[in-house]
Design an enzyme around this catalytic site. Structure first.
Site, PDB file in Angstrom:
ATOM      1  N   CYS A 101       0.885  -1.147   0.000  1.00 30.44           N
ATOM      2  CA  CYS A 101       0.000   0.000   0.000  1.00 30.44           C
ATOM      3  C   CYS A 101       0.923   1.196   0.000  1.00 30.44           C
ATOM      4  O   CYS A 101       1.542   1.503   1.013  1.00 30.44           O
ATOM      5  CB  CYS A 101      -0.920   0.039   1.217  1.00 30.44           C
ATOM      6  SG  CYS A 101      -1.910   1.555   1.236  1.00 30.44           S
ATOM      7  N   CYS A 104      -0.373   4.171   2.503  1.00 33.03           N
ATOM      8  CA  CYS A 104      -0.312   4.029   3.962  1.00 33.03           C
ATOM      9  C   CYS A 104      -0.015   2.568   4.298  1.00 33.03           C
ATOM     10  O   CYS A 104       1.105   2.124   4.099  1.00 33.03           O
ATOM     11  CB  CYS A 104      -1.578   4.537   4.626  1.00 33.03           C
ATOM     12  SG  CYS A 104      -3.119   4.034   3.856  1.00 33.03           S
ATOM     13  N   SER A 105      -0.977   1.843   4.778  1.00 32.74           N
ATOM     14  CA  SER A 105      -0.670   0.484   5.234  1.00 32.74           C
ATOM     15  C   SER A 105      -1.882  -0.432   5.106  1.00 32.74           C
ATOM     16  O   SER A 105      -2.059  -1.334   5.917  1.00 32.74           O
ATOM     17  CB  SER A 105      -0.211   0.525   6.690  1.00 32.74           C
ATOM     18  OG  SER A 105      -1.246   1.109   7.473  1.00 32.74           O
ATOM     19  N   CYS A 106      -2.745  -0.208   4.120  1.00 31.35           N
ATOM     20  CA  CYS A 106      -3.946  -1.029   3.966  1.00 31.35           C
ATOM     21  C   CYS A 106      -3.535  -2.499   3.804  1.00 31.35           C
ATOM     22  O   CYS A 106      -2.584  -2.813   3.097  1.00 31.35           O
ATOM     23  CB  CYS A 106      -4.758  -0.563   2.769  1.00 31.35           C
ATOM     24  SG  CYS A 106      -5.377   1.112   3.000  1.00 31.35           S
TER      25      CYS A 106
HETATM   26 FE    FE Z   1      -3.333   2.149   2.824  1.00 38.63          FE
END
Ligand code: FE
Length: 197
Positions: A101, A104-106
């Site tokens: 991602c 961000c950090s999905c």
């Molecule tokens: Fe994300």
């Protein structure tokens, strides 16, 4: 509607809450770490591993999984927050898929649990796009030059799960035994599964 998690605020809130609860003696940070570790490494990815193992032994399930990941994963009881729209990417001799991602950090929580720290790190997010094979090498993974490496950037709506290649020499194994071989990293595409001894 699922969106990219706004990381800064919740992370800060969690830290503040943790500090307050620790100060008041209501929680033990060590116990909290152990709990997070369990979700990160044990419970979470084991769900994804069961999905993978079932796809390996059941061709009809594999087909449903690749056609409608969300529904097929839900058949095994894994659904919910951050898993509302799942796309499953099959690794083959022709294509090796890996997931990031970049924003961000999905991450697909119902099948993989909580994202590892490196997945959320800026260097991984930036470098995996520019130099996927270089990043793979750092994970100790070499993909043959004849195999195309595809990087999938998780979007606001979709979460990806990689269906790794079934290791050689595992013909006689049960679904449960197969699931035990599946690593978290192989389902993000930064790992491959070694042939059974
Ligand atoms: Fe994300």
């Amino acid at each position: 509607m699922p969106t990219h998690a706004k990381e800064a605020d919740p992370a800060l809130r969690v830290k503040v809450l943790e500090s307050i609860l620790t100060e008041k003696g209501l929680i033990d940070p060590k116990a909290l770490d152990a709990l997070v570790d369990t979700f990160e490494h044990k419970i979470g990815p084991r769900n994804g591993a069961r999905v993978v193992a079932k796809a390996w032994v059941d061709p009809a399930y594999r087909q449903r999984l690749l056609t409608d990941g969300t529904a097929a994963i839900k058949e095994l009881g894994y659904s919910g927050l951050q898993g509302e729209d799942m796309v499953v990417l099959e690794n083959t001799d022709e294509v090796h898929n890996m997931v990031v991602c970049t924003l961000c950090s999905c991450y697909p929580w119902p099948t993989l649990g909580l994202p590892p720290v490196w997945y959320k790190s800026a260097p991984y997010r930036a470098r995996v796009v520019a130099d996927p094979r270089g990043v793979l090498a750092e994970f100790g993974v070499t993909i043959p030059e004849t195999t195309e490496v595809r990087v999938w950037d998780t979007t606001a709506e979709l979460r990806y799960l990689v269906l790794p290649k079934r290791p050689e020499g595992t013909d006689g194994l049960s679904e449960e035994q197969l699931a035990a071989l599946v690593t978290r990293d192989s389902m993000i595409g930064v790992g491959v599964l070694a042939a059974a001894a």
